[in-house]
Motif scaffolding. Structure first.
Motif, PDB file in Angstrom:
ATOM      1  N   ILE A 137      13.368  24.390  47.418  1.00 33.33           N
ATOM      2  CA  ILE A 137      12.423  24.903  46.315  1.00 33.33           C
ATOM      3  C   ILE A 137      13.218  25.153  45.228  1.00 33.33           C
ATOM      4  N   ASP A 138      12.399  25.198  44.072  1.00 31.23           N
ATOM      5  CA  ASP A 138      13.075  25.136  42.755  1.00 31.23           C
ATOM      6  C   ASP A 138      12.708  26.836  42.290  1.00 31.23           C
ATOM      7  N   LEU A 139      13.768  27.491  42.187  1.00 31.87           N
ATOM      8  CA  LEU A 139      13.364  28.993  41.834  1.00 31.87           C
ATOM      9  C   LEU A 139      13.084  29.128  40.246  1.00 31.87           C
ATOM     10  N   ASP A 140      13.680  28.094  39.566  1.00 35.79           N
ATOM     11  CA  ASP A 140      13.248  27.919  38.100  1.00 35.79           C
ATOM     12  C   ASP A 140      11.893  27.826  37.801  1.00 35.79           C
ATOM     13  N   GLU A 141      11.241  26.875  38.440  1.00 37.09           N
ATOM     14  CA  GLU A 141       9.988  26.751  38.403  1.00 37.09           C
ATOM     15  C   GLU A 141       8.965  27.659  39.008  1.00 37.09           C
ATOM     16  N   LEU A 142       9.300  27.922  40.323  1.00 36.16           N
ATOM     17  CA  LEU A 142       8.629  28.954  41.164  1.00 36.16           C
ATOM     18  C   LEU A 142       8.636  30.483  40.672  1.00 36.16           C
ATOM     19  N   GLY A 143       9.932  30.842  40.072  1.00 37.39           N
ATOM     20  CA  GLY A 143      10.071  32.037  39.778  1.00 37.39           C
ATOM     21  C   GLY A 143      10.504  32.994  40.953  1.00 37.39           C
ATOM     22  N   VAL A 144      10.864  34.541  40.874  1.00 34.90           N
ATOM     23  CA  VAL A 144      11.000  35.307  41.692  1.00 34.90           C
ATOM     24  C   VAL A 144      10.342  36.616  41.277  1.00 34.90           C
ATOM     25  N   ASP A 145       9.670  37.091  42.327  1.00 32.35           N
ATOM     26  CA  ASP A 145       8.899  38.394  42.188  1.00 32.35           C
ATOM     27  C   ASP A 145      10.022  39.455  41.940  1.00 32.35           C
ATOM     28  N   THR A 146       9.979  40.055  41.013  1.00 33.39           N
ATOM     29  CA  THR A 146      10.999  41.059  40.590  1.00 33.39           C
ATOM     30  C   THR A 146      10.759  42.351  41.512  1.00 33.39           C
ATOM     31  N   GLN A 147       9.706  42.560  41.960  1.00 33.99           N
ATOM     32  CA  GLN A 147       9.449  43.801  43.056  1.00 33.99           C
ATOM     33  C   GLN A 147       9.993  43.337  44.220  1.00 33.99           C
ATOM     34  N   THR A 148      10.037  42.307  44.625  1.00 33.17           N
ATOM     35  CA  THR A 148      10.512  41.811  45.598  1.00 33.17           C
ATOM     36  C   THR A 148      11.957  41.931  45.917  1.00 33.17           C
ATOM     37  N   ILE A 149      12.845  41.631  44.842  1.00 32.91           N
ATOM     38  CA  ILE A 149      14.083  41.827  44.869  1.00 32.91           C
ATOM     39  C   ILE A 149      14.675  43.077  45.342  1.00 32.91           C
ATOM     40  N   ASP A 150      14.091  44.142  44.962  1.00 36.12           N
ATOM     41  CA  ASP A 150      14.588  45.370  45.187  1.00 36.12           C
ATOM     42  C   ASP A 150      14.219  45.824  46.997  1.00 36.12           C
ATOM     43  N   ARG A 151      13.525  44.805  47.736  1.00 33.15           N
ATOM     44  CA  ARG A 151      13.382  45.202  48.998  1.00 33.15           C
ATOM     45  C   ARG A 151      14.587  44.813  49.972  1.00 33.15           C
ATOM     46  N   LEU A 152      15.473  44.022  49.450  1.00 38.80           N
ATOM     47  CA  LEU A 152      16.710  43.508  50.335  1.00 38.80           C
ATOM     48  C   LEU A 152      17.977  44.359  49.623  1.00 38.80           C
ATOM     49  N   PRO A 153      18.734  44.930  50.327  1.00 38.73           N
ATOM     50  CA  PRO A 153      20.061  45.647  49.967  1.00 38.73           C
ATOM     51  C   PRO A 153      20.844  44.347  49.219  1.00 38.73           C
ATOM     52  N   GLY A 154      21.482  44.804  48.052  1.00 46.04           N
ATOM     53  CA  GLY A 154      22.368  43.984  47.287  1.00 46.04           C
ATOM     54  C   GLY A 154      23.474  43.390  48.108  1.00 46.04           C
ATOM     55  N   SER A 155      23.833  44.550  48.963  1.00 45.14           N
ATOM     56  CA  SER A 155      25.013  43.915  49.804  1.00 45.14           C
ATOM     57  C   SER A 155      24.870  42.745  50.752  1.00 45.14           C
ATOM     58  N   ILE A 156      23.390  42.785  51.139  1.00 43.37           N
ATOM     59  CA  ILE A 156      22.953  41.667  52.288  1.00 43.37           C
ATOM     60  C   ILE A 156      22.869  40.570  51.086  1.00 43.37           C
ATOM     61  N   GLU A 157      22.402  40.567  50.236  1.00 45.10           N
ATOM     62  CA  GLU A 157      22.061  39.421  49.221  1.00 45.10           C
ATOM     63  C   GLU A 157      23.554  38.761  48.933  1.00 45.10           C
ATOM     64  N   ASN A 158      24.400  39.479  48.610  1.00 42.29           N
ATOM     65  CA  ASN A 158      25.949  39.211  48.112  1.00 42.29           C
ATOM     66  C   ASN A 158      26.488  38.683  49.318  1.00 42.29           C
ATOM     67  N   GLN A 159      26.367  39.242  50.715  1.00 45.83           N
ATOM     68  CA  GLN A 159      27.257  38.773  51.886  1.00 45.83           C
ATOM     69  C   GLN A 159      26.779  37.458  52.320  1.00 45.83           C
ATOM     70  N   TYR A 160      25.273  37.175  52.442  1.00 46.11           N
ATOM     71  CA  TYR A 160      24.682  35.841  52.860  1.00 46.11           C
ATOM     72  C   TYR A 160      24.518  35.026  51.570  1.00 46.11           C
ATOM     73  N   ARG A 161      24.496  35.344  50.301  1.00 47.48           N
ATOM     74  CA  ARG A 161      23.998  34.602  49.443  1.00 47.48           C
ATOM     75  C   ARG A 161      22.530  34.143  49.461  1.00 47.48           C
ATOM     76  N   VAL A 162      21.749  35.064  49.359  1.00 53.91           N
ATOM     77  CA  VAL A 162      20.230  34.964  49.515  1.00 53.91           C
ATOM     78  C   VAL A 162      19.670  35.791  48.441  1.00 53.91           C
ATOM     79  N   ILE A 163      18.401  35.578  48.333  1.00 52.17           N
ATOM     80  CA  ILE A 163      17.482  36.507  47.321  1.00 52.17           C
ATOM     81  C   ILE A 163      16.188  36.268  47.700  1.00 52.17           C
ATOM     82  N   PRO A 164      15.293  37.401  47.829  1.00 49.74           N
ATOM     83  CA  PRO A 164      13.993  37.451  48.090  1.00 49.74           C
ATOM     84  C   PRO A 164      13.181  36.842  46.923  1.00 49.74           C
TER      85      PRO A 164
END
Length: 154
Positions: free
Chosen positions: A68-95
């Motif tokens: 998927i192209d995140l630049d075109e799709l965008g990221v729901d900013t409310q969703t970002i807060d649903r996953l701890p930053g430590s998980i995002e950083n450890q696994y290199r993922v973003i909701p």
């Protein structure tokens, strides 16, 4: 194109909402005239609801998504807060999106089953759908997100 798929969103929407051949032709004409995506054209004509487009999109990425192209799709900013930053950083993922007990998570690289299960365990109330983002996009978002968090903390 946001993702490379074989099943078209119109086919999937027709499985969710009864759309006649005439309805599909009207949507395609609206799409051609307005240059909207198929789902957006169907929404503007009132033939589907946002949750129908979401369901079709989820079915599409679950079955056939390569990237998927995140630049075109965008990221729901409310969703970002649903996953701890430590998980995002450890696994290199973003909701990316969440609704109806599902969360779509974009990955910088393919994850093994153990990593996927560890992330799923952190989100017990959600069915997690993993998708691969275009190269560098998750890294860029994570670095900007952490930079913004540091700036607010200062």
């Amino acid at each position: 194109m946001v993702w490379k798929m074989h099943r078209k969103i119109g086919q999937l929407l027709s499985e969710i909402v009864p759309l006649s051949t005439h309805d599909l032709e009207d949507i395609l004409q609206e799409q051609k005239t307005t240059r909207q995506r198929f789902g957006d054209a169907a929404l503007s004509l009132g033939m589907v609801q946002p949750e129908h487009v979401w369901q079709a999109w989820v079915r599409q990425i679950q079955s056939e998504c390569t990237e998927i192209d995140l630049d075109e799709l965008g990221v729901d900013t409310q969703t970002i807060d649903r996953l701890p930053g430590s998980i995002e950083n450890q696994y290199r993922v973003i909701p990316v999106r969440q609704t109806e007990g599902r969360m779509v998570i974009a990955c910088a690289a393919s994850l093994d089953e153990i990593s996927k299960q560890q992330i799923q365990n952190r989100l017990p109330k959600h069915e997690v759908i993993f998708v691969l983002a275009r190269p560098g996009q998750v890294e860029h978002l994570l670095s900007s997100q952490f930079a913004n968090q540091s700036a607010h903390a200062a």
